[in-house]
Motif scaffolding. Structure first.
Motif, short mmCIF file in Angstrom:
data_model
loop_
_atom_site.label_atom_id
_atom_site.label_comp_id
_atom_site.label_asym_id
_atom_site.label_seq_id
_atom_site.Cartn_x
_atom_site.Cartn_y
_atom_site.Cartn_z
N THR A 132 37.06 28.33 51.30
CA THR A 132 36.47 27.51 50.22
C THR A 132 35.41 28.30 49.46
OG1 THR A 132 36.85 25.48 51.48
CG2 THR A 132 35.22 25.39 49.71
N ALA A 133 34.54 28.99 50.19
CA ALA A 133 33.47 29.75 49.55
C ALA A 133 34.02 30.89 48.70
CB ALA A 133 32.52 30.30 50.61
N LEU A 134 35.09 31.54 49.18
CA LEU A 134 35.68 32.65 48.43
C LEU A 134 36.19 32.17 47.08
CD1 LEU A 134 36.28 35.69 48.79
CD2 LEU A 134 38.56 35.04 49.57
N LYS A 135 36.79 30.99 47.04
CA LYS A 135 37.28 30.43 45.78
C LYS A 135 36.12 30.05 44.86
CE LYS A 135 41.63 28.63 47.67
NZ LYS A 135 42.41 27.41 47.98
N GLU A 136 35.03 29.57 45.46
CA GLU A 136 33.87 29.20 44.65
C GLU A 136 33.20 30.43 44.05
OE1 GLU A 136 31.34 26.97 47.19
OE2 GLU A 136 32.59 25.17 47.19
N PHE A 137 33.12 31.49 44.83
CA PHE A 137 32.46 32.71 44.35
C PHE A 137 33.28 33.42 43.27
CE2 PHE A 137 30.02 33.67 48.59
CZ PHE A 137 29.32 32.49 48.43
N TYR A 138 34.62 33.40 43.42
CA TYR A 138 35.50 34.14 42.52
C TYR A 138 36.63 33.22 42.04
CZ TYR A 138 32.95 37.82 44.93
OH TYR A 138 31.95 38.59 45.48
N PRO A 139 36.33 32.28 41.17
CA PRO A 139 37.33 31.28 40.75
C PRO A 139 38.55 31.88 40.05
CG PRO A 139 35.34 31.15 39.39
CD PRO A 139 35.01 32.03 40.53
N GLN A 140 38.37 33.03 39.39
CA GLN A 140 39.49 33.67 38.70
C GLN A 140 40.21 34.68 39.58
OE1 GLN A 140 36.30 34.56 38.61
NE2 GLN A 140 35.91 35.99 36.92
N GLY A 141 39.81 34.75 40.85
CA GLY A 141 40.38 35.73 41.76
C GLY A 141 39.44 36.90 41.94
N VAL A 142 39.41 37.44 43.16
CA VAL A 142 38.45 38.50 43.45
C VAL A 142 38.71 39.74 42.62
CG1 VAL A 142 37.51 39.96 45.28
CG2 VAL A 142 38.21 37.63 45.82
N LYS A 143 39.96 40.14 42.50
CA LYS A 143 40.28 41.39 41.82
C LYS A 143 39.92 41.34 40.34
CE LYS A 143 43.91 44.89 41.65
NZ LYS A 143 45.30 45.24 42.02
N LYS A 144 40.06 40.17 39.73
CA LYS A 144 39.77 40.04 38.30
C LYS A 144 38.30 39.80 38.02
CE LYS A 144 44.32 38.13 37.13
NZ LYS A 144 45.04 36.96 36.58
N SER A 145 37.53 39.52 39.03
CA SER A 145 36.13 39.16 38.82
C SER A 145 35.29 40.39 38.44
CB SER A 145 35.54 38.53 40.09
OG SER A 145 34.15 38.33 39.94
N PRO A 146 34.44 40.27 37.43
CA PRO A 146 33.53 41.36 37.08
C PRO A 146 32.36 41.47 38.05
CG PRO A 146 33.10 39.46 35.68
CD PRO A 146 34.31 39.12 36.50
#
Length: 519
Positions: free
Chosen positions: A278-292
């Protein structure tokens, strides 16, 4: 955006003359005046501020650090440190009066002088290439030392910017940057230093400590460690998941303080994993790889090392696992393991890997934590007030954050350092000044006190020994069994104080009568 300066290795042949020049400046006493130190700290502040965009760009290129993380952990950190030091160095540099000085010794004017250690070598690290390089140098400047900085060659763009900042902001005869890798570092270690400050791996730290020992050079070693996190049955799994995930995603987990493994009570393991998702989705809603906001692994060698840890593990990947070597991207990867011998626990990961080892209770967790690494850099217990207190009292570590991931290290004025195999010495805040300062004990013996000193001159007699005992002996406040004597100790101390006072008065009267007789 201005163009980043190039990274160029310093000529090995030039290193002896460069370091000799820096040492000559110290021996000329140029850095001792407080006015000079404060001016250098202030100029360094503006050098960092004026080049802040270059620093952020360099950190992005070197380690994929976001502009927010670069400002939070690199730029603002060191700029604030310059201001804090410049405001406090005058106070810290003053002579100190030592505590618990006997009355007779106070006539000798005992004091502790704060002297600079001399010419120091600072060897930085790549994961926080500005903070871990410039931070120690700020302490050296405040203490009145001259310094040579060797930034990490694994963050070459940032190292080049730091060289530009130093050259433009600081006195080049007192502070300089030497660039290069192992050969240049080896050449630097062949020089004579008054202090070496190193941040990095335990393996390299051992090499540096051995080399320093050849010339009895003191060292401060800021190393890593297999830091344990412990989540008890009474912990809030959501809180623990969010905070420990943050600690493992900051700088893509390339933080020597982040937890290397998490010991979770078996009854809440699944709850904890669910909250991590749940926390991973909250931190990086667009996906981890795409997150700046998510960084990258520093180079292919480190990427392959982390990949091998996952590949060799007998555990089960329950979250993440995606890797892209072309982008040096490793997704936050949670692995459920069943043994302390698993590859995920055997070595320090220094990356976004989160192994979880279920335990039956808190006692087992503490036992495992102490067996895996008895002196980690940090320990992170989550649970009730009593449980976290138990963890702190039954483990050792350089520091600790209760119910959080390495928050203690985010307070820039608290001492930061390891213990045992996680390092030696501390810095940050006042400790940065102290680690490059020699506390020099000084006394002044007046001529008039010679009458009191007759007991130290031969021939020695029992009468002199008894006189010394009355002047110097302390009365115990405990019996032969080590039990406190309570009020009796106060009474004995009072008698001792009166005896000491009587001796001082007698010496004073004797001196006075001798002077009268001469007149």
């Amino acid at each position: 955006m201005a163009q980043l300066p190039p990274f160029e290795h310093t000529s090995i042949d030039a290193i002896p003359s460069i370091t000799a020049g820096i040492r000559a400046s110290f021996l000329s006493h140029k850095t001792r005046p407080l006015e000079f130190r404060i001016q250098q700290l202030r100029k360094l502040y503006w050098g960092l501020k004026d080049n802040s965009e270059l620093i952020a760009e360099a950190c992005k290129k070197d380690i994929g650090k976001s502009s927010f993380e670069a400002y939070l952990t690199e730029i603002s950190w060191t700029m604030n440190d310059c201001i804090f030091m410049s405001k406090n160095v005058t106070k810290w540099a003053q002579d100190e009066k030592p505590e618990d000085i006997a009355l007779t010794n106070k006539f000798f004017g005992p004091r502790i002088r704060k002297d600079p250690m001399g010419t120091v070598l600072v060897i930085g690290a790549y994961n926080f290439p500005v903070q871990l390089s410039v931070g120690p140098v700020i302490g050296a400047i405040a203490a009145g030392c001259t310094a040579v900085l060797k930034p990490s060659e694994q963050a070459p763009h940032t190292a080049a910017v730091l060289q530009k900042v130093f050259a433009e902001s600081l006195d080049p005869s007192c502070y300089t940057v030497i660039q290069g890798g192992v050969p240049e570092t080896t050449a630097l270690l062949d020089q004579k230093w008054d202090k070496i400050f190193y941040t990095g791996s335990a393996n390299v730290g051992t090499i540096i400590a051995k080399k320093a020992a050849e010339t009895l050079t003191p060292v401060t070693l800021e190393l890593g460690g297999r830091n344990p996190a412990i989540v008890t049955k009474q912990a809030d799994p959501r809180l623990a998941a969010r905070r420990l995930l943050w600690a493992k995603t900051l700088n893509a987990g390339q933080v020597c303080l982040s937890q290397n493994f998490t010991l979770v009570d078996k009854d809440i393991v699944q709850d904890f994993i669910r909250e991590l998702k749940t926390a991973l989705k909250e931190f990086y809603p667009q996906g981890v790889k795409k997150s700046p906001d998510y960084g990258r692994i520093v180079n292919q060698r480190q990427f392959q090392r982390l990949k091998k840890m996952v590949d060799d593990s007998n555990g089960k990947i329950v979250i993440g696992g995606e890797m892209d070597e072309s982008e040096l991207f490793i997704e936050p990867t949670v692995v459920l393991v069943d043994s302390t011998e698993d590859s995920m626990l055997k070595d320090e990961s220094f990356g976004p890997l989160l192994p979880i080892l279920p335990v039956t209770d808190l006692d087992e967790a503490i036992k495992i934590a102490n067996e895996v690494h008895d002196t980690p850099l940090g320990v992170y217990p989550f649970g009730s007030k009593e449980e976290v207190a138990k963890v702190i009292s039954q483990t050792r570590s350089g520091g600790a954050s209760m119910n959080d991931g390495f928050f203690h290290a985010s307070i820039p004025t608290m001492p930061f350092g390891g213990v045992g195999t996680s390092g030696t010495g501390a810095y940050r805040g006042k400790s940065s000044f102290e680690t490059f300062t020699h506390r020099r004990s000084i006394t002044t013996t007046p001529a008039w006190i010679e009458g009191m000193l007759d007991i130290r001159y031969p021939p020695y007699t029992l009468a002199k020994q008894n006189k010394f005992s009355k002047m110097n002996g302390l009365k115990p406040d405990f019996d032969r069994e080590g039990r406190s004597l309570g009020w009796a100790s106060w009474f004995l101390g009072l008698i001792g104080l009166k005896s000491l006072t009587a001796v001082v008065i007698a010496v004073g009267i004797r001196f006075y009568l001798q002077r009268r007789a001469k007149l």
